[in-house]
Design an enzyme around this catalytic site. Structure first.
Site, PDB file in Angstrom:
ATOM      1  N   SER A  66       0.875  -1.178   0.000  1.00 57.08           N
ATOM      2  CA  SER A  66       0.000   0.000   0.000  1.00 57.08           C
ATOM      3  C   SER A  66       0.907   1.222   0.000  1.00 57.08           C
ATOM      4  O   SER A  66       1.739   1.374   0.881  1.00 57.08           O
ATOM      5  CB  SER A  66      -0.891   0.016   1.239  1.00 57.08           C
ATOM      6  OG  SER A  66      -1.535   1.273   1.343  1.00 57.08           O
ATOM      7  N   ARG A  67       0.769   2.075  -1.013  1.00 51.03           N
ATOM      8  CA  ARG A  67       1.657   3.240  -1.107  1.00 51.03           C
ATOM      9  C   ARG A  67       1.187   4.379  -0.203  1.00 51.03           C
ATOM     10  O   ARG A  67       1.769   5.441  -0.199  1.00 51.03           O
ATOM     11  CB  ARG A  67       1.768   3.702  -2.566  1.00 51.03           C
ATOM     12  CG  ARG A  67       2.402   2.627  -3.416  1.00 51.03           C
ATOM     13  CD  ARG A  67       2.772   3.058  -4.811  1.00 51.03           C
ATOM     14  NE  ARG A  67       3.239   1.892  -5.549  1.00 51.03           N
ATOM     15  CZ  ARG A  67       2.525   1.217  -6.423  1.00 51.03           C
ATOM     16  NH1 ARG A  67       1.291   1.604  -6.685  1.00 51.03           N
ATOM     17  NH2 ARG A  67       3.004   0.174  -7.033  1.00 51.03           N
ATOM     18  N   VAL A  68       0.087   4.149   0.528  1.00 51.25           N
ATOM     19  CA  VAL A  68      -0.386   5.137   1.495  1.00 51.25           C
ATOM     20  C   VAL A  68       0.101   4.730   2.894  1.00 51.25           C
ATOM     21  O   VAL A  68       0.476   5.562   3.702  1.00 51.25           O
ATOM     22  CB  VAL A  68      -1.929   5.243   1.442  1.00 51.25           C
ATOM     23  CG1 VAL A  68      -2.451   6.114   2.570  1.00 51.25           C
ATOM     24  CG2 VAL A  68      -2.353   5.814   0.092  1.00 51.25           C
TER      25      VAL A  68
END
Length: 511
Positions: free
Chosen positions: A372-374
C-alpha cells in the site's frame, strides 16, 4: 444472384441518400448510415459531431436507436450502438442529439440493481432521479484533493494490518481466477454496513456471469448491505458497448456522493474484461492493434477512469471516492500488458496467490508482492502500533519456511521465528462474510506479535482467538471501546489483553 442485385440496390440507395444530403447542405446535423455490423455503425456526414456525443439512428421499426461516437474521421464517423444492430439498416438517417453521454445519479439509485445507462434490472419499478451526470469527466486537480488520511476498514486483518486502504485511495486486487478477489470486496462492503461508516458501496460487474452477480446481490440483501449499495451489472452476453460504459457510469454515480461531502467505495469487477470489451470495439472500429492486440490507448482507458477516485480537500467538501479495481492474471503473470498498466496507475496492490489459496490460507494475500503506497497514514493509531512488526515477522517466516522440514538442524532463534510465523499465518485466516471490528483486530494482533499464543498448538489458534475475543467483548468492554475509537493501546490495555490471553492459552494448551 438475387443477393448481388439487392446489395447493388442498397449501395445505390445509400449513394442517393448521400447525394440528397449534400444537395440539402445539412451535412453538419444529419448523416446517413453507410454500413453496419457487429454493433458498429459507419456514418457519412455529421461533421459537427464531438467525441462521446449521443446520436439517434432511425430504426427499421420506426423507433430510434441510440449510439455514441467513438471514431471521428475526416469524412465518416464510427459510432457504437447501445441497442441491437438488427434494428438498423444501411441508408438510415442519423441525427445529432446535441448531448454527451449522461447517466442518472443521486440517492434514488441506492438499493437498486441497474444497467450502465441507469435502467432498472430488478423488479422494484422505475427509478425517478432528479439529476444526471456526464459519464466521462475530468479528474479533480491536485489543489482540489487532500492526502489520504482516513482509514477505510475492510474488516480483514491481513489487509487492515499490512496493506491498509484509506478513503480516496485506489488499491488494486490482482490474482488468478478463483483466488478470492471478489470475496475481499464483498467483505469490505459488508464491513462498511456493520461498522456503520455511512460509506455508499457501488459494485460494478463487468461481463460477469449473472448467476454470480445474483449470488452476490442475495448475500448483500441478507446482510442488509443493499440499503447502502448500488449494483451496476453487465453480463458476458451484453454488447461490448455496455461493458465498456459500466465502470465510467459507476464512477459518475460515485462522484455524486464524493462531491456532496459523502464517502463512496467503488469496486470494478473486473477491469481485465473491461479492456477486452474495449479491444473488441476498437478492432471493429478499425483501430490499429498494438501489444497483445490491445489498442494503444488502453492505458489511457483505465487511467482516466481511476484518476477520478480521490479524497477531496476541505474547501471542496472533504468527500471521497475509494476505488478497488480487480484484475485477473493468467498463471500469476503480473508482467502482462493490462496488469502492469493498472499497477502503475493505482496506489498499491493486493496480490492473491494461488498456492496459498490452495493450501487453505484465505484470504490468500502474498506478503511479498502486496503493498500500500499510502501505508500507515490510512491506519488508526491502535492498529498501526499493533501491526508494526507483523509484516516483517511474516516475511521472515516465509523465507525460513523452506527450512522447517530440517527442524532438527535449526538453532532456537530460527525455530521460534518459524513457530511464531505459523501461528501468525493461522491467526490471519478469516472465513468469508466475517469481517472483524477494529478492537478485535487490535487485540488479536497484540496477542500474536507479543507471543501470547506461542504455547497453543497451531490447529487450536482460531478457537483460542474466538474465545479470547468473546471474553474481552463481555468482560473488558470499556477498554475495548477505547481501542474501537482508534486510540493507541497503552501498557495498561496491553496487560489486560495479554492477561486474558494467558488464561485462554492455559485452557487450550491443556485441551
Amino acid at each position: 444472384m438475387n443477393s448481388q442485385v439487392s446489395i447493388a440496390e442498397l449501395a445505390q440507395e445509400v449513394r442517393e441518400a448521400i447525394a440528397e444530403l449534400k444537395r440539402s447542405g445539412n451535412v453538419e446535423k444529419v448523416g446517413i448510415v453507410t454500413r453496419i455490423g457487429d454493433g458498429v455503425a459507419w456514418i457519412y456526414g455529421l461533421s459537427e459531431c464531438g467525441f462521446n456525443e449521443m446520436i439517434e439512428i432511425e430504426g427499421t421499426d420506426g423507433k430510434n436507436v441510440s449510439a455514441f461516437a467513438l471514431n471521428l474521421m475526416e469524412d465518416e464517423i464510427g459510432a457504437v450502438l447501445l441497442g441491437d444492430d438488427v434494428d438498423v439498416k444501411a441508408g438510415a438517417r442519423v441525427r445529432l442529439s446535441g448531448k454527451v453521454l449522461e447517466v442518472p445519479v443521486g440517492p434514488e439509485l441506492i438499493g437498486r440493481v441497474i444497467d450502465p445507462l441507469g435502467r432498472p434490472l430488478d423488479d422494484k419499478g422505475p427509478i425517478k432521479t432528479k439529476l444526471t451526470a456526464l459519464v466521462e469527466r475530468h479528474a479533480p486537480g491536485v489543489l482540489e484533493r487532500k492526502s489520504v488520511h482516513e482509514p477505510l476498514m475492510t474488516g480483514l486483518m491481513a489487509i487492515d494490518g499490512m496493506v491498509p486502504i484509506g478513503r480516496g485511495q485506489r488499491e488494486l486486487i490482482i490474482g488468478d481466477r478463483q483466488t478470492g478477489k471478489t470475496a475481499i470486496t464483498v467483505d469490505t462492503m459488508i464491513n462498511q454496513y456493520r461498522q456503520k461508516t455511512g460509506v455508499i458501496n457501488i459494485y460494478v460487474a463487468i461481463g460477469q456471469k449473472m448467476s454470480n452477480v445474483a449470488r452476490i446481490i442475495e448475500r448483500l440483501t441478507s446482510e442488509g448491505v443493499m440499503e447502502q449499495t448500488i449494483v451496476i451489472a453487465t453480463s458476458a452476453s451484453d454488447p461490448a458497448s455496455l461493458q465498456y460504459l459500466a465502470p465510467y457510469s459507476g464512477t459518475a454515480m460515485g462522484e455524486y456522493f464524493r462531491d456532496n461531502s459523502e464517502h463512496a467505495l467503488i469496486i470494478f469487477d473486473d477491469l481485465s474484461k473491461h479492456a477486452v470489451a474495449y479491444r473488441q470495439m476498437s478492432l471493429l472500429l478499425r483501430r490499429p492493434p498494438g501489444r497483445e492486440a490491445y489498442p494503444g490507448d488502453v492505458f489511457y482507458l483505465h487511467s482516466r477512469l481511476l484518476e477520478r477516485s480521490a479524497k477531496m480537500s476541505d474547501e471542496e467538501g472533504g468527500g471521497s471516492l475509494t476505488a478497488l479495481p480487480i484484475i485477473e492474471t493468467q498463471a500469476g503473470d503480473i508482467s502482462a500488458f493490462v496488469p502492469t498498466n493498472v499497477i502503475s496507475i493505482t496506489d498499491g496492490q493486493i496480490f492473491m496467490e494461488t498456492a496459498l489459496f490452495n493450501q487453505g490460507i484465505r484470504p490468500a494475500i502474498s506478503v511479498g508482492l502486496s503493498v500500500s503506497r499510502v501505508g500507515g497514514a490510512a491506519q488508526t493509531k491502535a492498529l498501526k502500533a499493533a501491526a508494526g512488526p507483523l509484516r516483517l515477522n511474516l516475511a521472515q517466516f516465509r523465507e525460513l519456511a523452506a527450512f522447517a522440514q530440517f527442524s532438527s538442524d535449526l538453532d532456537a532463534d530460527t525455530k521460534s521465528k518459524i513457530e511464531r510465523g505459523q501461528r501468525l499465518t493461522e491467526l490471519l485466516k478469516q472465513h468469508q462474510y466475517s469481517p472483524l471490528s477494529v478492537w478485535e483486530q487490535v487485540a488479536s494482533l497484540i496477542v500474536a506479535t507479543e507471543g501470547g499464543f506461542d504455547s497453543i498448538p497451531v490447529e487450536m489458534i482460531k478457537k483460542a482467538q474466538a474465545a479470547l475475543l468473546r471474553q474481552l467483548g463481555s468482560e473488558k468492554k470499556k477498554e475495548m471501546q477505547i481501542l474501537e475509537k482508534g486510540a493507541k493501546a497503552d501498557d495498561k490495555i496491553k496487560d489486560v489483553i495479554l492477561e486474558q490471553a494467558v488464561a485462554v492459552s492455559k485452557e487450550y494448551k491443556e485441551a
